[in-house]
Design an enzyme around this catalytic site. Structure first.
Site, PDB file in Angstrom:
ATOM      1  CG  LEU A  51      32.545  33.678  49.941  1.00  0.00           C
ATOM      2  CD1 LEU A  51      32.783  34.814  50.912  1.00  0.00           C
ATOM      3  CD2 LEU A  51      31.152  33.105  50.109  1.00  0.00           C
ATOM      4  N   GLY A  52      33.910  33.788  45.461  1.00  0.00           N
ATOM      5  CA  GLY A  52      33.873  34.363  44.120  1.00  0.00           C
ATOM      6  C   GLY A  52      35.270  34.612  43.607  1.00  0.00           C
ATOM      7  N   GLY A 108      37.244  37.028  40.386  1.00  0.00           N
ATOM      8  CA  GLY A 108      37.069  37.984  39.303  1.00  0.00           C
ATOM      9  C   GLY A 108      38.411  38.420  38.785  1.00  0.00           C
ATOM     10  N   GLY A 109      38.352  39.426  37.984  1.00  0.00           N
ATOM     11  CA  GLY A 109      39.571  39.897  37.351  1.00  0.00           C
ATOM     12  C   GLY A 109      40.574  40.447  38.334  1.00  0.00           C
ATOM     13  CG  MET A 110      39.752  43.713  40.137  1.00  0.00           C
ATOM     14  SD  MET A 110      41.114  44.533  39.294  1.00  0.00           S
ATOM     15  CE  MET A 110      40.254  45.119  37.840  1.00  0.00           C
ATOM     16  N   GLY A 111      40.842  39.477  41.688  1.00  0.00           N
ATOM     17  CA  GLY A 111      41.308  38.627  42.753  1.00  0.00           C
ATOM     18  C   GLY A 111      40.249  37.614  43.130  1.00  0.00           C
ATOM     19  CB  VAL A 163      35.835  36.860  47.458  1.00  0.00           C
ATOM     20  CG1 VAL A 163      35.321  37.234  48.836  1.00  0.00           C
ATOM     21  CG2 VAL A 163      36.008  38.077  46.582  1.00  0.00           C
ATOM     22  CE  LYS A 213      35.235  41.361  49.959  1.00  0.00           C
ATOM     23  NZ  LYS A 213      34.325  42.386  49.513  1.00  0.00           N
ATOM     24  CG  ASP A 270      31.783  48.366  41.227  1.00  0.00           C
ATOM     25  OD1 ASP A 270      30.957  48.619  40.321  1.00  0.00           O
ATOM     26  OD2 ASP A 270      32.387  47.291  41.320  1.00  0.00           O
TER      27      ASP A 270
END
Lengths: 465, 627
Positions: free
Chosen positions: B47-48, B50-53, B55, B69, B164
Site C-alpha cells: 500500500l505504500g 516511506g521513510g519509516m517503514g 505498509v 505497517k 500528523d
C-alpha cells in the site's frame, strides 16, 4: 552566630488580610507593650488579652515551599499575625513546635518557634529555633542553633520556656556516637544564644545513651522537686527501651518509653541530679507504649503536676488505646506518680490518648488530653479533666472525619487551643472556652484570621502553644 | 524554528506513517525481499512505503483485509522503541472506530520489527481527491469536516493526539471520511535519535505553530490541522500556499492562513481552529457540536479542562455524499490482485452500509428507512455503561424507537459521555459543561436542526443520523472501556468517589500505624498542565507535578518499596512517574523527612484522581485521594 537572622512578621490587621509584611522586626498590631498586663500570660500582641500560637510546619510561604509558618491568634480581635522566618527555606518545618513564653522584661509574651528541618551551616535538617519578641518590641528576632549543628539532629523538635529558662529538644542528635540518642539544650531567656547541652551521657543523668532513645522528644520545665526556687527539666524519651541497667541495643521492651527529671537543672552545671521513670515502675508496661511522647506542666496552689502521655500505652482494659500518667510534687514533696488517665472501656486501640497534653490553669487546674485518632475516621477528640476532681471530665470531639482534632493542645489564658491539622486539608484549630464551654473553630481565612498571604496553609494546627 | 529540520519529507507526501498511499486502492504488488507473511497476516500487496517503514495490504486469518505497517529495522533496533511503539498502539487500539481506521493488532515480526494492523479502508485519500478533482462541493465538504472532527474527538477522548493529520491521512470511503495513521506518531516522535536533532514530525503545511516551535503538542494541534484541512478541501489549495518546508514554516508563524471562501459555519470554524494560540482553538468536540448545529463558544482560557464530554444530538443530519468518483466497492481493488475469491468479499465496515448505493445526489435519494436493529441503539445502553444517560429535563420527550420525522425537532438524543463513574452522570452535568455554552443546556436535547441546509440530498441524511449516533455510541464505548480498564488496573477498587471536595491533600496519610509508621503528605494539589519540567517535555500532553513529603516520626528505620507511586487519573488510567526526578528514598531513618516531586505525563484533559502504591516495603497499599 554570624548573623541573627531577622524574621518577617506579617502583621495583618483584622480587616486587611493582605497587609504587607514589616521587614526585620517584630511588629504586632498593638502600638506599645504598656497594655500587657501579665508577666505570666500569653499576651503577645499587647492588647491585654491572652493570645495563642498555631504552627503550620508544612505551609508554603511566599518565599519557599513547605517552609512553614506560625499564626499568632489574637485573643481579643480574633484576628492574627503571621510569622515566618526571614529567610525561609523549603522544608524547614518552621512551626513544628511553638510556645508563647516570656523571654524579655516586658510583660508581653514572646514566641518560640522550632524549625527542626532547617538546614544549618550546610548540615541538612540540623534544626533551628526562632525567638520572636512580642508586644511591639523592636527587638530583632533571634535564631538559635546548636553550638555544633549536626545533620538530622532536629534541634527544635520540642521547645519550652518557663521563668528564666528555655529548653530545646534535639531528639535525633547523636550522643557520643550513638545514633538518635538525643540531646536537650538549655539557655537563659536573657542569653538565648548561650546554649548548654545535656544528654544521657551528661554526668549525673540517669540512664544510658542508647540507639534511638530520642532523649528530648518532649521537654518541659517546672518545679518538680529539688530546690523549691529552681526549675527542673522534664524530658520525654518515648523510644527508650525498658531493658534494665547498662547499655543495650534493641533489647527489652522496645520503645516502652521513659521520662527523666533533671532537678535544679540550671544550677547543677557540673553534675546533674536526676531521676528516671520507666512506665513499668508505675503501671503495667509493654513494648511500644511511647511513654514520654508528650509532656505538660501545671500548678495549682502549692502542688505542681507533670502529665506524661503514652499514646500507645494500654489504657485500662484496652490495649494500645493510650494513657496519661500524672506526677505531682510540691515544695515539700519530691515528684511521685499520681493518677493514671485513660478512656477505660471507651478507648480503642490506636486512639492515641495522650498524643498531646496541656494544662489549663486558673480556677481549678484542668488537664487537656488530645486523642487525635479517636472516633470514626480519626475525627479526634480532647478529654478535659479537672485535676482536683478527676470525675469531672468532658470530651470534646472534632468537627469532621480525618481532621485529627487533638493532635496538639495548649492553654491560652482562660481558653484551650486545640489543633486539628487535617481539617479540610489545610488544617484548623478550636478555642475552647474555659467557663462557657464554647468551641470556637479557627482557620486561616475564616472569620478575621488572615490567610497566609502569598502562600498556602497545609497543616495549620500541627502545633499549638 | 531555526532548528527545525524536516524529517522524511523528501517527497511531498507518501511517508510512513503518514503516507498517502496507505489504505487506498492503489495497491502495488509485493517486491522481492518482501516477506510473505507478517505475524499471522498473509501479505497481498504494497500500500505504500516511506521513510519509516512499509505498509502492506494483508489478509487476516479471518479473511479480513487489513493494512499492516512494519517499521523499518533501523528504528526497531533503537532501544526502547519497540516498547514505545507498542504502548502507543495499545493506546490507539482504544480509539473508537467511528471515522477512523480501527487499530486491530500489533506485534513483532520474525525479525523483531514492530508492526501494527489496522482496518483496510478502501477509498480515495482526500489529497488525491483534491489534486485530481478539485475542491469539494459544500455537501461533501461538510461531511469531511464533520467526519474528521468526529475522528479527532474519538482520538482525543482516548487521550491521544494524531500529530500528523493531513489530507493524505483522510480516506474518502463509501462509509464516510476516515482518518488513518494515528497513534504511532508519538512513538516515532519520542525516538531520541530524531528529537535530538530538532526534527519535527509531521508534514509541512499541516503543522500547528506550536509544533514548528517545538512546543507542547496537544489535541489543539490536530484542531489546527483540521482547520487547514477543511480550507484545503473547500478551496482546492492549501491555506498557506505551496512552498518548501522553510517557506511554509515561516508563513505559518508569521501570517494568518488564507482560508478562502468556505460555506458557513465552516468559515468561522476554520478561522477559530487555526488560531495561533492553541488555547484559543475550539476542541474537536466543540467542532463536532458546532457542525451538528450547535453554536460554538468563544474559546477562552477559562475553559475548564473537562474530560471529553460529548453531548451530541441526532441533529447529525447531514448526509455523507462521497465525491462522485469515489468507488463504492472495495472488493474491486482486491479482486484485481487475484487474492480474493468471490467468497471472501470483505465485510463492509458497518452493517448499515451493506449494499452501498451508487454515490451522488441521485443515488442518495433512497428512502430513509430505519436500518434494522439500529434505531433502538441510542436507547440501549452499552452493556455495563451507565455512563451516558438521556438528560431528564423537564418536558424532555421520552426516547422513541424510530428516527425522528425529518426536519422536526430531533428529540432527546443527548448522550453524555463522561468519565464519572457509571450511573453518576446527572442531567445537571450538562449545565456546566464547556463545549456548547451558547446552547442553553436545558434545550439541548430538543434543539432543532439549525445547521445551514446542506445542498442536495437532504433526504438521505440517514447515514449521518446513524453515523452521528454511532459516533456517540463509539465514544461512549471508549469511555466505558477506559473505565473498565481503570478498574482492572485498580484491582477492582471502586471507581473514584464522586468529588466531594474531600481529598488527602494536606493530610498526612499514615503508611501504617499513624503513630509508629511514616506518613506521606501531599501538601498541595498536583500542578497540572505543565508543558515542560526541567527540560523534559510531556509526550502525552501535560505534566502533572505532585509534591510529596515523607516523614518518619516513628522510631524505626523503615525500608521503602521500589515500586513507584502510581497516579490514577480521572478516567481510571494508571500512570507511572517520569524519571525526571528522583524517586522515593530507599529507606527512612527515625525522624527523617524527605521532600520531592513526582512528575506524571498525562493526556491533556485528564486530572489526577489518586496516588496508589505500596510505599513501605511489604506494607499495605495506600491510596491518596487527590481530587
Amino acid at each position: 552566630m554570624r548573623s541573627l537572622l531577622s524574621l518577617l512578621l506579617a502583621a495583618a490587621l483584622p480587616l486587611t488580610a493582605s497587609a504587607p509584611p514589616f521587614p526585620a522586626s517584630a511588629h504586632a498590631s498593638a502600638p506599645s507593650s504598656a497594655a500587657c498586663t501579665s508577666a505570666e500570660g500569653s499576651d503577645f500582641d499587647g492588647d491585654g488579652v491572652d493570645d495563642s500560637a498555631v504552627g503550620d510546619p508544612f505551609a508554603d510561604t511566599v518565599r519557599a515551599e513547605s517552609s512553614g509558618a506560625v499564626h499568632v491568634l489574637s485573643g481579643r480581635s480574633g484576628g492574627g499575625t503571621v510569622v515566618t522566618a526571614a529567610e525561609p527555606a523549603a522544608g524547614d518545618g518552621f512551626g513544628w513546635s511553638v510556645q508563647l513564653a516570656h523571654l524579655d522584661d516586658d510583660r508581653c509574651a514572646d514566641l518560640l518557634v522550632g524549625a527542626p528541618y532547617a538546614d544549618v551551616q550546610g548540615r541538612e535538617d540540623a534544626g533551628a529555633v526562632y525567638a520572636i519578641y512580642g508586644g511591639g518590641s523592636q527587638r530583632e528576632p533571634v535564631r538559635l542553633i546548636a553550638p555544633e549543628p549536626e545533620a538530622d539532629a532536629h534541634f527544635g523538635w520540642s521547645v519550652t520556656a518557663r521563668g528564666p529558662l528555655v529548653a530545646i529538644g534535639a531528639p535525633h542528635e547523636n550522643d557520643g556516637g550513638v545514633a538518635d540518642a538525643g540531646a536537650v539544650y538549655l539557655a537563659g531567656a536573657d542569653a538565648l544564644t548561650t546554649l548548654r547541652r545535656v544528654s544521657q551521657n551528661t554526668d549525673g543523668v540517669t540512664g544510658n545513651a542508647e540507639v534511638g532513645d530520642m532523649f528530648g522528644w518532649a521537654v518541659e520545665l517546672g518545679k518538680l522537686g529539688g530546690d523549691a526556687g529552681e526549675l527542673d527539666l522534664a524530658i520525654g524519651l518515648p523510644y527508650e527501651n525498658d531493658d534494665g541497667l547498662g547499655v543495650q541495643v534493641g533489647e527489652g521492651k522496645l520503645d516502652s518509653g521513659a521520662i527523666g527529671i533533671l532537678f535544679d537543672v540550671a544550677e547543677n552545671t557540673g553534675k546533674q541530679v536526676s531521676k528516671k521513670w520507666d512506665l513499668r515502675e508505675i503501671t503495667e508496661a509493654e513494648a511500644g507504649d511511647r511513654f514520654g511522647y508528650s509532656l505538660a506542666y501545671g500548678e495549682e496552689g502549692d502542688t505542681s503536676y507533670l502529665a506524661v502521655g503514652a499514646p500507645l500505652g494500654d489504657g485500662g482494659p484496652v490495649k494500645n488505646s493510650g494513657l496519661v500518667q500524672l506526677f505531682q510534687a510540691s515544695s515539700t514533696a519530691e515528684i511521685t506518680p499520681a493518677a493514671t488517665f485513660h478512656r477505660d472501656r471507651e478507648g480503642v486501640a490506636g486512639d492515641g490518648y495522650g498524643y498531646a497534653v496541656a494544662f489549663s490553669e486558673g480556677g481549678g487546674l484542668r488537664l487537656a488530653v488530645g486523642i487525635p485518632f479517636a472516633g470514626s475516621g480519626r475525627t479526634g477528640a480532647v478529654n478535659l479533666i479537672t485535676v482536683g476532681d478527676p470525675d469531672q471530665t468532658r470530651l470534646v470531639t472534632g468537627e469532621s472525619a480525618g481532621e485529627r482534632f487533638g493532635w496538639s493542645v495548649a492553654s491560652a489564658g482562660n481558653k484551650l487551643v486545640v489543633g486539628a491539622p487535617d481539617r479540610e486539608g489545610s488544617g484548623g484549630a478550636a478555642l475552647l472556652g474555659r467557663n462557657d464551654g464554647a468551641v470556637t473553630p479557627v482557620a486561616p481565612g475564616a472569620g478575621q484570621l488572615p490567610v497566609l498571604d502569598g502562600g498556602a496553609s497545609v497543616d495549620f494546627g500541627a502545633a499549638v502553644g | 524554528m531555526d532548528t527545525v529540520t524536516p524529517r522524511g519529507m523528501t517527497g511531498e507526501e507518501g511517508e510512513f506513517p503518514g503516507g498517502q498511499d496507505v489504505n487506498q486502492p492503489g495497491v502495488g504488488g509485493l517486491r522481492a525481499g518482501d516477506p510473505e507473511q507478517i505475524g499471522p497476516y498473509r501479505l497481498l500487496g504494497r500500500l505504500g512505503e516511506g521513510g519509516m517503514g512499509t505498509v502492506y495490504l494483508a489478509l487476516a486469518p479471518t479473511g479480513r483485509p487489513v493494512a499492516v505497517k512494519v517499521v523499518k529495522a533501523e528504528f526497531a533496533v533503537e532501544e526502547g522503541f519497540a516498547a514505545r511503539f507498542h504502548a502507543e498502539v495499545d493506546n490507539a487500539r482504544r480509539v473508537a472506530s467511528f471515522c477512523t481506521a480501527q487499530v486491530l493488532d500489533n506485534g513483532n515480526d520474525g525479525s523483531g520489527r514492530p508492526y501494527m494492523v489496522t482496518e483496510y479502508i478502501a477509498g480515495t485519500p482526500l489529497s488525491r481527491q483534491i489534486s485530481q478533482h478539485g475542491a469539494l462541493e459544500p455537501g461533501p465538504l461538510h461531511g469531511v469536516a464533520l467526519g474528521v472532527a468526529a475522528a479527532l474527538a474519538a482520538i482525543h477522548v482516548a487521550g491521544l493526539v494524531h500529530r500528523d493529520l493531513k489530507p493524505a491521512n483522510v480516506i474518502l470511503s463509501m462509509s464516510g471520511p476516515r482518518v488513518i495513521d494515528f497513534g504511532i506518531a508519538r512513538a516515532l516522535d519520542s525516538t531520541s535519535g530524531f528529537t535530538k536533532s530538532g526534527e519535527v514530525l509531521g508534514s509541512p503545511g499541516w503543522w500547528a505553530p506550536e509544533q514548528v516551535r517545538g512546543q507542547e503538542i496537544t489535541p489543539a494541534a490536530d484542531v489546527f490541522a483540521w482547520g487547514c484541512l477543511v480550507a484545503y478541501a473547500g478551496n482546492g489549495r492549501h491555506p498557506y500556499g505551496r512552498g518548501d518546508m522553510i517557506t511554509m514554516a515561516t508563513r505559518l508563524l508569521n501570517s494568518p492562513p488564507d482560508l478562502g471562501a468556505l460555506p458557513a459555519p465552516l468559515n468561522d470554524l476554520a478561522r477559530r481552529a487555526t488560531a495561533m494560540d492553541p488555547y484559543q482553538r475550539p476542541t474537536a468536540q466543540d467542532l463536532l457540536i458546532a457542525l451538528v448545529g450547535g453554536g460554538i463558544a468563544a474559546p477562552s482560557a477559562q475553559r475548564p479542562a473537562d474530560p471529553p464530554t460529548l453531548i451530541a444530538t441526532d441533529v447529525l443530519n447531514e448526509s455523507w455524499q462521497p465525491p462522485p468518483n469515489v468507488e463504492p466497492d472495495s472488493t474491486r481493488t482486491l479482486g484485481t490482485l487475484g487474492a480474493l475469491g468471490p467468497d471472501t468479499v470483505p465485510p463492509p465496515p458497518y452493517p448499515w452500509t451493506t449494499g452501498p448505493t451508487p454515490s451522488g445526489p441521485e443515488g442518495a435519494q433512497t428512502t430513509p428507512t430505519p436500518p434494522p436493529g439500529l434505531s433502538p441503539a441510542p436507547a440501549t445502553p452499552v452493556p455495563g455503561s451507565g455512563a451516558f444517560t438521556a438528560p431528564a429535563g423537564p418536558g424532555a420527550p421520552q426516547e422513541h424507537d424510530s428516527p425522528p420525522p425529518r426536519g422536526a425537532s430531533s428529540g432527546p438524543r443527548a448522550l453524555s459521555v463522561s468519565d464519572t463513574s457509571p450511573g453518576s452522570v446527572r442531567s445537571s452535568d450538562l449545565r456546566g459543561r464547556a463545549p456548547a455554552p451558547e446552547i442553553p443546556p436545558d434545550i439541548l436535547p430538543g434543539i432543532p436542526a439549525t445547521i445551514p441546509p446542506g445542498p442536495p440530498a437532504r433526504e438521505s441524511r440517514r447515514n449521518w443520523i446513524i453515523a452521528g449516533i454511532a459516533a456517540v455510541l463509539a465514544l461512549a464505548v471508549t469511555a466505558v472501556v477506559l473505565l473498565n480498564i481503570g478498574q482492572e488496573r485498580g484491582r477492582r477498587e471502586p471507581p473514584p468517589p464522586t468529588p466531594t471536595g474531600l481529598t488527602d491533600v494536606g493530610r498526612p496519610v499514615a503508611l501504617g500505624s499513624p503513630i509508629e509508621d511514616p506518613q506521606l503528605l501531599i501538601p498541595r494539589s498536583p500542578a497540572c498542565g505543565l508543558v515542560s519540567y526541567q527540560g523534559a517535555r510531556p509526550s502525552q500532553g501535560q505534566f502533572c507535578v505532585v509534591r510529596w513529603t515523607l516523614l518518619n516520626t516513628g522510631g524505626k528505620l523503615v525500608a521503602l518499596g521500589r515500586d513507584p507511586l502510581v497516579l490514577v487519573d480521572d478516567r481510571g488510567q494508571s500512570h507511572t512517574p517520569k524519571p525526571v526526578t528522583e524517586g522515593l528514598p530507599s529507606a527512612l531513618v527515625p525522624g527523617e523527612r524527605v521532600d520531592g516531586v513526582l512528575v506524571y505525563d498525562l493526556p491533556p484533559v485528564r486530572k489526577p484522581a489518586k496516588l496508589t502504591g505500596q510505599v513501605i516495603e511489604g506494607g499495605e497499599k495506600i491510596e491518596v485521594r487527590l481530587s
